[in-house]
Motif scaffolding. Sequence first.
Motif, PDB file in Angstrom:
ATOM      1  N   ASP A 152       0.789  -1.374  -0.084  1.00 54.12           N
ATOM      2  CA  ASP A 152       0.109   0.085   0.048  1.00 54.12           C
ATOM      3  C   ASP A 152       1.011   1.225   0.004  1.00 54.12           C
ATOM      4  N   ALA A 153       0.948   2.016  -1.045  1.00 49.42           N
ATOM      5  CA  ALA A 153       1.767   3.121  -1.146  1.00 49.42           C
ATOM      6  C   ALA A 153       1.153   4.281  -0.420  1.00 49.42           C
ATOM      7  N   GLY A 154      -0.169   4.064   0.260  1.00 43.21           N
ATOM      8  CA  GLY A 154      -0.440   5.275   0.914  1.00 43.21           C
ATOM      9  C   GLY A 154      -1.235   6.380   0.224  1.00 43.21           C
ATOM     10  N   PHE A 155      -1.635   6.003  -0.872  1.00 42.83           N
ATOM     11  CA  PHE A 155      -2.199   7.397  -1.728  1.00 42.83           C
ATOM     12  C   PHE A 155      -3.397   7.638  -0.984  1.00 42.83           C
ATOM     13  N   ASP A 156      -3.880   9.011  -1.302  1.00 42.84           N
ATOM     14  CA  ASP A 156      -5.111   9.498  -0.686  1.00 42.84           C
ATOM     15  C   ASP A 156      -5.964   9.920  -2.154  1.00 42.84           C
ATOM     16  N   PHE A 157      -6.834   9.218  -2.558  1.00 45.82           N
ATOM     17  CA  PHE A 157      -7.435   9.322  -3.874  1.00 45.82           C
ATOM     18  C   PHE A 157      -8.556  10.703  -3.758  1.00 45.82           C
ATOM     19  N   GLY A 158      -8.725  11.045  -2.709  1.00 44.50           N
ATOM     20  CA  GLY A 158      -9.201  12.385  -2.726  1.00 44.50           C
ATOM     21  C   GLY A 158     -10.559  12.396  -3.426  1.00 44.50           C
ATOM     22  N   GLU A 159     -10.454  13.619  -4.227  1.00 41.22           N
ATOM     23  CA  GLU A 159     -11.751  13.901  -5.095  1.00 41.22           C
ATOM     24  C   GLU A 159     -11.885  13.162  -6.542  1.00 41.22           C
ATOM     25  N   PHE A 160     -10.975  11.987  -6.472  1.00 44.28           N
ATOM     26  CA  PHE A 160     -10.822  11.207  -7.791  1.00 44.28           C
ATOM     27  C   PHE A 160     -12.154  10.642  -8.246  1.00 44.28           C
ATOM     28  N   ALA A 161     -12.626  10.951  -9.353  1.00 38.88           N
ATOM     29  CA  ALA A 161     -13.869  10.359  -9.794  1.00 38.88           C
ATOM     30  C   ALA A 161     -13.914   9.022 -10.558  1.00 38.88           C
ATOM     31  N   GLY A 162     -12.668   8.577 -11.076  1.00 44.53           N
ATOM     32  CA  GLY A 162     -12.687   7.421 -11.839  1.00 44.53           C
ATOM     33  C   GLY A 162     -12.259   6.200 -11.038  1.00 44.53           C
TER      34      GLY A 162
END
Length: 503
Positions: A152-162
């Motif tokens: 787990d690279a720890g990304f915060d996908f936030g508002e990403f709609a895809g």
Amino acid sequence: MSATPPDFDVLIVGAGISGIGMAAHMEMMCPGRSYAVVERREDLGGTWDLFRYPGIRSDSDMHTLGFVFEPWKHEKSIADAPAILDYLNRIVDERGIRGKIRYGHKVLSADWRSSEARWHVTAELPDGTTTTLTANFLYLGSGYYDYDDPYDAGFDFGEFAGRVVHPQFWPEDLDYAGKNVVVIGSGATAVTIVPAMAEQAAHVTMLQRTPTWMFSRPAKDRIANFLRKLLPEELAYRITRWKNIKLQDISYKRARERPEKVKEFLHKRIRKIFAGRDYDAAAFTPPYNPWEQRLCLVPDDDLFEAIKRGKADIKTGRIARFVKEGIELESGEVLPADVVITATGLKLAIAGKIAVSQDGAPVDFAQRYYYKGCMFSNLPNLAVVFGYLNASWTLRADLNSDYVCRLLNEMEAKGAQIAMPVLSEAEQAALEDDDIFDFSSGYIQRSKHIMPKNAVDFPWRLNQEYVLDRKRMAEDPVDDGIIAFRRAGANASAPEEQLEAAE
């Protein structure tokens, strides 16, 4: 010792390359011994059954990823997963192995009981219940990474709609035709996925934080296919296999000894492929030397061809954040994305995450020394496969399977039920530790704390030189004065000096 015999002489965990290789060796070398293969999945193949992402293929040639005892007969030397699964299925059918595989058995724990000279192995079944199997010898062909949890690279996908997908868990319903795709990562998985997805996607971007050294070669081995026309299949295979082993060994050593020359060679090949077209040379120039991480194989120039056609590109940069329409880099550039593939790497696991214990006491593999890259110090009747970092996985699987079968035969000849590499406290204190995992790859560096110990001197190490290992394993006697052969019962766990007195 218990009057009741164990369920099996040998229990093999995993029906991938390592487990099938061991089963085939059992059939050839120990036909009188009983064995079973337990596999957590519902089909064989291991890695090649688990991963379903587009284009999945071998990252080394099949003449060395194939077994020493079974010729690779396909025309392509760099093979896709279906071809590899065909190969494995043919082996288990032709060699009588299929009926000895038990699917849906996820091994949870294994406890060695000295008084019985056997392993008690607990496995979880698909309905959630457990079953216990006993075996005199345990062979772990369970791979080297965590099947349940990728890195787990720890990304915060936030508002990403895809849609976000990890290659280890590829969804069957993913429709990316005509869409913009960003593949995060620059390792073997990303290099495979990008050109494969580019066939249908509107555009695919490989987003890398750090470039990777890449090496292009044809998917078909012309020499191998020429030899197959002239020579018997097995002889042609043996010649090709040894050719590829030697070339791999030479190229690895050259990279370590003369890295600047190898860098120049790799760059020259890529420049030739692009044939004078503009391309970002920095995107193919890592900050480390070749073979400080594995080289990424690009068969038939597929990645480079996708870039030349405008169907793919490579961006080097750091992610600032995920936005609704894609990924914003620290440079301010926004990469449009309908689909994001997080090809950020695997998480290593030792012994398949099985809770291994010895007479009820948990075994910490990080405190045990490898013995001949196969067994562990002061741990009886257990062997494991951890392949080469600088060559094909199967090379070690073949060596270890052959060795364990010879060990089993030696045990039978001596009337012993126990074989253990003995390392005294004084001997261990005299060992000089060695970092054989000196690759800078993230998955290696993140996992060093769980790795078993390695000494500078053989046999207490997992060596990284196949040609030398092959010679040693063939020439060194099984009864080398280090392996203690013991009878079950009162002497099963006695110190060496007590055993000598008893005898």
